[in-house]
Write a protein that holds these residues in place. Structure first.
Motif, PDB file in Angstrom:
ATOM      1  N   LYS A 186      -1.585 -10.778  51.984  1.00 14.54           N
ATOM      2  CA  LYS A 186      -0.456 -11.005  52.907  1.00 14.54           C
ATOM      3  C   LYS A 186      -0.500 -12.395  53.526  1.00 14.54           C
ATOM      4  CE  LYS A 186      -1.717  -7.476  55.386  1.00 14.54           C
ATOM      5  NZ  LYS A 186      -2.794  -6.989  54.524  1.00 14.54           N
ATOM      6  N   SER A 187      -1.675 -12.761  54.052  1.00 15.81           N
ATOM      7  CA  SER A 187      -1.780 -14.046  54.739  1.00 15.81           C
ATOM      8  C   SER A 187      -1.595 -15.203  53.755  1.00 15.81           C
ATOM      9  CB  SER A 187      -3.130 -14.156  55.444  1.00 15.81           C
ATOM     10  OG  SER A 187      -3.259 -13.131  56.401  1.00 15.81           O
ATOM     11  N   ARG A 188      -2.213 -15.056  52.593  1.00 16.48           N
ATOM     12  CA  ARG A 188      -2.094 -16.089  51.561  1.00 16.48           C
ATOM     13  C   ARG A 188      -0.634 -16.233  51.139  1.00 16.48           C
ATOM     14  NH1 ARG A 188      -2.976 -20.066  49.986  1.00 16.48           N
ATOM     15  NH2 ARG A 188      -3.812 -20.883  48.032  1.00 16.48           N
ATOM     16  N   LYS A 212     -14.249 -12.238  56.159  1.00 16.91           N
ATOM     17  CA  LYS A 212     -13.996 -13.612  56.583  1.00 16.91           C
ATOM     18  C   LYS A 212     -12.541 -14.011  56.806  1.00 16.91           C
ATOM     19  CE  LYS A 212     -14.605 -15.589  52.076  1.00 16.91           C
ATOM     20  NZ  LYS A 212     -15.209 -16.133  51.049  1.00 16.91           N
ATOM     21  N   HIS A 213     -11.615 -13.395  56.076  1.00 15.92           N
ATOM     22  CA  HIS A 213     -10.235 -13.838  56.270  1.00 15.92           C
ATOM     23  C   HIS A 213      -9.389 -12.852  57.060  1.00 15.92           C
ATOM     24  CE1 HIS A 213     -11.094 -17.052  53.685  1.00 15.92           C
ATOM     25  NE2 HIS A 213     -11.113 -16.359  52.581  1.00 15.92           N
ATOM     26  N   THR A 214     -10.006 -11.788  57.492  1.00 13.11           N
ATOM     27  CA  THR A 214      -9.196 -10.687  57.998  1.00 13.11           C
ATOM     28  C   THR A 214      -8.353 -11.023  59.223  1.00 13.11           C
ATOM     29  OG1 THR A 214     -10.629  -9.084  56.998  1.00 13.11           O
ATOM     30  CG2 THR A 214      -9.319  -8.306  58.833  1.00 13.11           C
ATOM     31  N   THR A 215      -7.086 -10.721  59.098  1.00 14.62           N
ATOM     32  CA  THR A 215      -6.142 -10.931  60.183  1.00 14.62           C
ATOM     33  C   THR A 215      -6.314  -9.796  61.180  1.00 14.62           C
ATOM     34  OG1 THR A 215      -4.631 -11.737  58.500  1.00 14.62           O
ATOM     35  CG2 THR A 215      -3.686 -11.271  60.657  1.00 14.62           C
ATOM     36  N   THR A 216      -6.355 -10.119  62.450  1.00 18.59           N
ATOM     37  CA  THR A 216      -6.576  -9.021  63.396  1.00 18.59           C
ATOM     38  C   THR A 216      -5.450  -8.737  64.369  1.00 18.59           C
ATOM     39  OG1 THR A 216      -7.840 -10.536  64.716  1.00 18.59           O
ATOM     40  CG2 THR A 216      -9.081  -9.015  63.350  1.00 18.59           C
ATOM     41  N   ILE A 229       6.116 -12.341  59.980  1.00 22.76           N
ATOM     42  CA  ILE A 229       5.090 -11.712  60.803  1.00 22.76           C
ATOM     43  C   ILE A 229       3.975 -11.202  59.908  1.00 22.76           C
ATOM     44  CG2 ILE A 229       4.572  -9.951  62.536  1.00 22.76           C
ATOM     45  CD1 ILE A 229       7.462  -9.906  63.340  1.00 22.76           C
ATOM     46  N   ASP A 230       2.814 -11.791  60.091  1.00 26.88           N
ATOM     47  CA  ASP A 230       1.643 -11.328  59.360  1.00 26.88           C
ATOM     48  C   ASP A 230       1.122 -10.122  60.133  1.00 26.88           C
ATOM     49  OD1 ASP A 230      -0.405 -11.214  57.544  1.00 26.88           O
ATOM     50  OD2 ASP A 230      -1.493 -12.950  58.308  1.00 26.88           O
ATOM     51  N   SER A 231       0.413  -9.254  59.479  1.00 32.48           N
ATOM     52  CA  SER A 231      -0.143  -8.126  60.210  1.00 32.48           C
ATOM     53  C   SER A 231      -1.518  -7.828  59.655  1.00 32.48           C
ATOM     54  CB  SER A 231       0.765  -6.901  60.081  1.00 32.48           C
ATOM     55  OG  SER A 231       0.739  -6.444  58.751  1.00 32.48           O
TER      56      SER A 231
HETATM   57 MG   LIG Z   1      -4.458 -11.351  56.550  1.00 33.41          MG
END
Ligand SMILES: [Mg+2]
Ligand SMILES: Nc1nc2c(ncn2[C@@H]2O[C@H](COP(=O)(O)OP(=O)(O)OP(=O)(O)O)[C@@H](O)[C@H]2O)c(=O)[nH]1
Ligand SMILES: [Zn+2]
Length: 314
Positions: A186-188, A212-216, A229-231
């Motif tokens: 998602k973030s990428r 390491k990349h986890t969106t919180t 909106i990233d989640s």
């Molecule tokens: Mg993410």
């Protein structure tokens, strides 16, 4: 007094974008707007600001929420979204039809139009996943599919769906929330869609010692022509907060068949003798396979809901 939209929230401070301009301001909120629960101001809300204080939250068009049945609470995480972008991966984590169907149920419940993105196409292996079947499954529901590689955007798609450029087009001038399992990209994908203007893979997105990349947490990423909106990757896909009777309404493709089934309280499961779905469909046709794959998701969710004690739902 200014009208603005909440783009990011951190405890009691809200970063808001002033309506009709690019100006971002940080505001706090009147105590009574925050009292009781933490849902009172969420990302996506339109608010009125007076002297750096949010004094009013304007009515929402829709909400991304869950009902926490044990606490009899509604937990809202974002509001006023135009599109729900369901992101899945065709390699790792493995594509899970059941999870996609759960997101579709939520899209219905929240009243937000869904889109389907198959990411990591650079790693697609046709011996592991029949992606055409999955496209057909979505298309019969009127849901557009996109196949992309967020890691390798120049990758030329060999298959049938739309690509990254079309996805960008679809998101223009809209607010879109990206949902999907952790690690699907998602973030990428959001950085790709924004043409690299935004890099969410970096550590600046809130994270606390997780992978390491986890969106919180959720925030709106603004790239002039669209709001994304990233989640955080969703870990719980349970549907126990839904009512058994309403579930079928979230499966419009199954409703006609359910009406034709002569047993009014049929569970439509494989063991249901004489059930319309199990006896009247043309065996082995593609259409039947598609319907049965949706029915499988329906039956799983129905079972999950019915095994949740009703006293918890009041
Ligand atoms: Mg993410
Ligand atoms: N091969 C390949 N890897 C990808 C692709 N997109 C993302 N990845 C990788 O997959 C991993 C997870 O990507 P993220 O964007 O952090 O995933 P996420 O969905 O935001 O995950 P959470 O924030 O935990 O929910 C990263 O190592 C990415 O580099 C892709 O198209 N192809
Ligand atoms: Zn039946």
């Amino acid at each position: 007094m200014l009208k603005a939209r909440v783009f990011k929230s951190a405890k009691r401070d809200f970063e808001c974008k002033v309506d009709g301009s690019d100006e971002m301001i940080v505001a706090t909120a009147l105590g009574n707007l925050l009292k009781g629960d933490e849902n009172s101001i969420v990302v996506g809300d339109y608010v009125m600001i007076d002297n750096h204080v949010i004094v009013e939250v304007l009515p929402r068009n829709n909400e991304i929420y869950r009902l926490i049945i044990r606490e009899q609470k509604k937990k809202v995480t974002a509001s006023n979204c135009d599109l729900l972008v369901i992101v899945s991966s065709v390699s790792r984590p493995e594509y899970k039809r059941g999870i996609v169907d759960r997101f579709l149920v939520r899209a219905h419940q929240w009243g937000i139009r869904p889109l389907m993105v198959f990411n990591k196409m650079d790693e697609y292996d046709s011996s592991l996943l029949d992606i055409e079947f999955e496209f057909d499954r979505m298309n019969q529901l009127g849901i557009e599919c996109f196949e992309v590689s967020a890691e390798n955007p120049d990758y030329f798609p060999k298959y049938l769906a739309l690509g990254l450029a079309e996805l960008r087009d679809r998101l223009l001038n809209k607010t879109s929330i990206f949902l999907g399992q952790s690690g699907v990209g998602k973030s990428r994908l959001i950085s790709q869609v924004s043409n690299g203007k935004i890099s969410l893979l970096s550590n600046d997105v809130g994270k606390v010692g997780k992978g390491k990349h986890t969106t919180t947490w959720s925030e709106i990423v603004d790239c002039e022509t669209m709001s994304l909106i990233d989640s955080p990757g969703i870990r719980s896909f349970g549907v126990e907060d839904l009512l058994e009777e309403e579930l079928i309404t979230y499966f419009p493709d199954l409703e006609a068949g359910a009406v034709q089934c002569k047993f009014s309280n049929c569970s439509h499961s494989e063991e249901s003798k004489g059930c319309f779905f199990r006896t009247k469909l043309e065996s082995n046709s593609r259409t039947t396979q598609l319907i049965l794959s949706r029915l499988e998701s329906f039956c799983r969710m129905k079972e999950e809901i019915s095994s949740t004690p009703s006293y918890l739902k009041k």
